[in-house]
Design an enzyme around this catalytic site. Structure first.
Site, PDB file in Angstrom:
ATOM      1  N   THR A  46       0.816  -1.215   0.000  1.00  0.00           N
ATOM      2  CA  THR A  46       0.000   0.000   0.000  1.00  0.00           C
ATOM      3  C   THR A  46       0.845   1.259   0.000  1.00  0.00           C
ATOM      4  OG1 THR A  46      -0.219  -0.397   2.361  1.00  0.00           O
ATOM      5  CG2 THR A  46      -2.125  -0.872   1.007  1.00  0.00           C
ATOM      6  N   HIS A  51       6.961   0.473   7.423  1.00  0.00           N
ATOM      7  CA  HIS A  51       7.179   1.346   8.565  1.00  0.00           C
ATOM      8  C   HIS A  51       7.330   0.518   9.835  1.00  0.00           C
ATOM      9  CE1 HIS A  51       2.953   0.691   9.476  1.00  0.00           C
ATOM     10  NE2 HIS A  51       2.666   1.022   8.226  1.00  0.00           N
ATOM     11  N   HIS A  54       5.555  -2.619  10.721  1.00  0.00           N
ATOM     12  CA  HIS A  54       5.847  -3.884  10.045  1.00  0.00           C
ATOM     13  C   HIS A  54       7.000  -4.636  10.685  1.00  0.00           C
ATOM     14  CE1 HIS A  54       3.975  -1.669   6.524  1.00  0.00           C
ATOM     15  NE2 HIS A  54       3.290  -2.795   6.536  1.00  0.00           N
ATOM     16  N   LYS A  88     -10.583  -2.932   9.127  1.00  0.00           N
ATOM     17  CA  LYS A  88     -10.786  -1.589   8.586  1.00  0.00           C
ATOM     18  C   LYS A  88     -12.270  -1.242   8.680  1.00  0.00           C
ATOM     19  CE  LYS A  88      -6.586  -1.666   6.448  1.00  0.00           C
ATOM     20  NZ  LYS A  88      -6.303  -3.021   6.892  1.00  0.00           N
ATOM     21  N   ARG A  92     -10.807   0.482   1.509  1.00  0.00           N
ATOM     22  CA  ARG A  92      -9.582   1.144   1.081  1.00  0.00           C
ATOM     23  C   ARG A  92      -9.690   1.561  -0.358  1.00  0.00           C
ATOM     24  NH1 ARG A  92      -5.232  -2.078   3.888  1.00  0.00           N
ATOM     25  NH2 ARG A  92      -5.231  -3.462   2.122  1.00  0.00           N
ATOM     26  N   GLN A 179      -6.355 -14.915  -0.186  1.00  0.00           N
ATOM     27  CA  GLN A 179      -5.222 -15.109   0.717  1.00  0.00           C
ATOM     28  C   GLN A 179      -5.066 -16.597   1.061  1.00  0.00           C
ATOM     29  OE1 GLN A 179      -4.665 -12.158   3.695  1.00  0.00           O
ATOM     30  NE2 GLN A 179      -3.594 -13.531   5.081  1.00  0.00           N
ATOM     31  N   ASP A 200      -5.231  -9.405  13.239  1.00  0.00           N
ATOM     32  CA  ASP A 200      -6.398  -9.243  12.372  1.00  0.00           C
ATOM     33  C   ASP A 200      -6.365 -10.209  11.188  1.00  0.00           C
ATOM     34  OD1 ASP A 200      -4.266  -8.072  11.124  1.00  0.00           O
ATOM     35  OD2 ASP A 200      -5.312  -6.262  10.510  1.00  0.00           O
ATOM     36  N   LYS A 235      -1.329   3.009  19.283  1.00  0.00           N
ATOM     37  CA  LYS A 235      -0.796   2.027  18.361  1.00  0.00           C
ATOM     38  C   LYS A 235       0.655   2.403  18.108  1.00  0.00           C
ATOM     39  CE  LYS A 235      -2.138  -0.131  14.026  1.00  0.00           C
ATOM     40  NZ  LYS A 235      -3.125  -0.073  12.952  1.00  0.00           N
ATOM     41  N   LYS A 238       3.322   5.357  15.440  1.00  0.00           N
ATOM     42  CA  LYS A 238       2.773   6.590  14.885  1.00  0.00           C
ATOM     43  C   LYS A 238       3.348   7.770  15.677  1.00  0.00           C
ATOM     44  CE  LYS A 238      -0.266   4.728  12.068  1.00  0.00           C
ATOM     45  NZ  LYS A 238      -0.131   4.795  10.637  1.00  0.00           N
ATOM     46  N   THR A 239       3.662   8.817  14.987  1.00  0.00           N
ATOM     47  CA  THR A 239       4.063  10.034  15.677  1.00  0.00           C
ATOM     48  C   THR A 239       3.272  11.179  15.065  1.00  0.00           C
ATOM     49  OG1 THR A 239       5.795  10.579  14.102  1.00  0.00           O
ATOM     50  CG2 THR A 239       6.419   9.217  15.977  1.00  0.00           C
TER      51      THR A 239
END
Length: 437
Positions: A46, A51, A54, A88, A92, A179, A200, A235, A238-239
């Site tokens: 995506t 990041h 992962h 989600k 998306r 999948q 998930d 989570k 994230k910043t």
RNA sequence: GGUGGGGUUCCCGAGUGGCUAAAGGGAACAGACUGUAAAUCUGUCGGCGAAUGCCUACGGAGGUUCGAAUCCUCCCCCCACCA
């Protein structure tokens, strides 16, 4: 690696905090012991960079490889065109084929820092290879008939969406089947019997396990990872400015290092276990530390994590820059002794502080301080820079800037023709005057 | 296709003609306190080289009005129920 290590993998992963759930606990342990085993994790293309979120899957693959097994990283070049609805609340946006290919290339590059792909010791595959040309009718007859819609709509990944107003589109509904088919394909092509993924992914993974058992009459296994949150409930990864990326062009090694240094006290031990390869016995000692000792442990965490993502040299440069900006502190020799972090400040290292070049001529006429702060990236706009200065949060060469329109001139430059700006407590930017050409 | 509900600043969400750059909350940023942590308190939080100034902003385009996020027209998008 020894058979011992192979057998220990499950235990290692568990102790280091990687495991949320597994299928067939005991058979799975035997499966590793009888290895080498092949297992895979899928990565959604995506974005063109992975990041921090992962890292758990990436390191899980790395642990597999270190234990003598064979990991497969599967880039979802085909499934990325469909979009996984799991977890989600909204659909998306669909990626184009070109997006997916470009992103897959970026991901490939980053993974190779963590995994050794030489001589097929690890594989990097793209499910576009078998998904793109599937024919609908044969697929429905061969694969589709093994899936019960009654069961699928009860899967957690779908239930959330079925209950909301947003709904679930048919394309997304097929994701689980695709999948599961991936897993089957990997089993057929590479005898891959294990799939890992985020919590998930449980429903998707189990669907694959069952498909393999039905179609191939073979045992297959699944492991899910816990969702890593910080102790303050956020989570992880994230910043303010969004995700912390592995791509140095998006998140510089220095920022990456800083991200880890700023770890919450309560998370240090857990993160060392998850995000470094330092031995657990050494990490355990960190749990009892406080204040200075804990900060030293955060430094080592940051160094190790940065070294994994960007290499030892970049990590050392980031550490060196941090020492210069925040003050040097030697790291105790008995803390996490396996780490090869430089424990004392060494002679000059490569500069890792963010730097901004400004033509020298502009200093001759003088640059208003707020404008310079803005241009250096320490404030989002001129007005924001002005506010920063008014609130006493802007510094020039270590001294608070008193007036937003104070002119910065050549007199403020140091011997190297540069100056240091600081916004708040921990954002720095070096400004370098560029000579005329 | 029909009927009803909705689209507000980074997010959630108030606001139904001037007192609105737009309540409140969250996030974020700064200061104090500190350990480059957390918690707490205070302040800030559209842009513009200072402004009681200008510009931009309440899905889009027009219109009414001295004045519109608020009223009217058309259009786009989302949701629910019906078909």
């Amino acid at each position: 690696m020894t058979t011992m290590a192979k057998a220990d993998l499950l235990e290692t992963l568990r102790k280091r905090g990687f495991i949320e759930q597994t299928t067939h606990e005991e058979e799975l342990a035997r499966f590793f012991a009888e290895g080498p085993a092949t297992g895979y994790i899928g990565f959604d293309p995506t974005a063109d960079s992975l990041h921090v979120g992962h890292l758990v899957p990436i390191l899980a693959l790395a642990h597999m490889q270190r234990a003598g097994h064979r990991p497969i990283a599967l880039v979802g070049g085909g499934t990325g065109l469909v979009g996984d609805p799991s977890g989600k609340t909204e659909m998306r946006k669909l990626l184009t084929l070109e997006d997916v290919e470009r992103n897959a290339a970026g991901i490939r590059r980053q993974l190779s820092r963590f995994l050794d792909f030489e001589e097929d010791r690890a594989l990097l595959l793209n499910n576009a290879a078998w998904l793109l040309d599937l024919r609908v009718i044969p697929f429905l007859r061969d694969i589709g008939r093994h899936f019960s819609v009654n069961r699928m709509i009860k899967a957690e990944g779908y239930r959330l969406r079925l209950e909301t107003e947003e709904g679930l589109s048919f394309i997304e509904f097929n994701y689980m089947v695709l999948q599961a088919f991936d897993f089957l394909e990997l089993c057929r092509r590479h005898d891959c019997r294990l799939q890992m993924g985020g919590r998930d992914q449980w429903g998707n993974i189990v669907a694959g396990v069952e498909l393999i058992r039905r179609v191939e009459q073979k045992a297959a296994f699944g492991i899910t990872f816990p969702l890593i949150t910080t102790s303050s409930g956020e989570k992880m990864g994230k910043t303010a400015r969004g995700a912390v990326w592995l791509d140095p062009a998006r998140t510089s090694p220095y920022e990456y290092f800083q991200f880890w240094v700023n770890t919450d006290d309560r998370d240090v031990g857990r993160f060392l276990a998850l995000f470094t390869f330092l031995p657990l016995e050494e990490i355990r000692a960190v749990e009892t530390l406080e204040a200075d000792g804990l900060n030293a442990a955060k430094t080592i965490l940051a160094f190790e994590a940065t070294a994994l993502a960007h290499g030892r040299e970049e990590a050392a440069a980031a550490l060196s820059a941090a020492r210069r900006l925040f003050g040097a502190r030697d790291l105790p020799a008995d803390l996490l002794p396996s780490s090869r972090v430089p424990r004392q400040e060494e002679a000059a290292q490569a500069e890792a502080t963010p730097t901004r070049a400004i033509p020298r001529a502009r200093f001759q006429s003088g640059i208003p301080a707020f404008r310079l702060i803005h241009e250096a990236g320490l404030a989002a706009s001129g007005a924001a820079a002005r506010r920063l200065i008014e609130q006493g949060g802007a510094y020039l060469n270590g001294r608070r800037i008193e007036a937003h329109d104070r002119l910065v001139t050549e007199a403020d430059l140091d011997a190297d023709g540069g100056l240091m700006l600081r916004g708040g407590k921990k954002r720095f930017c070096r400004v370098q005057a560029e000579p005329e050409r």
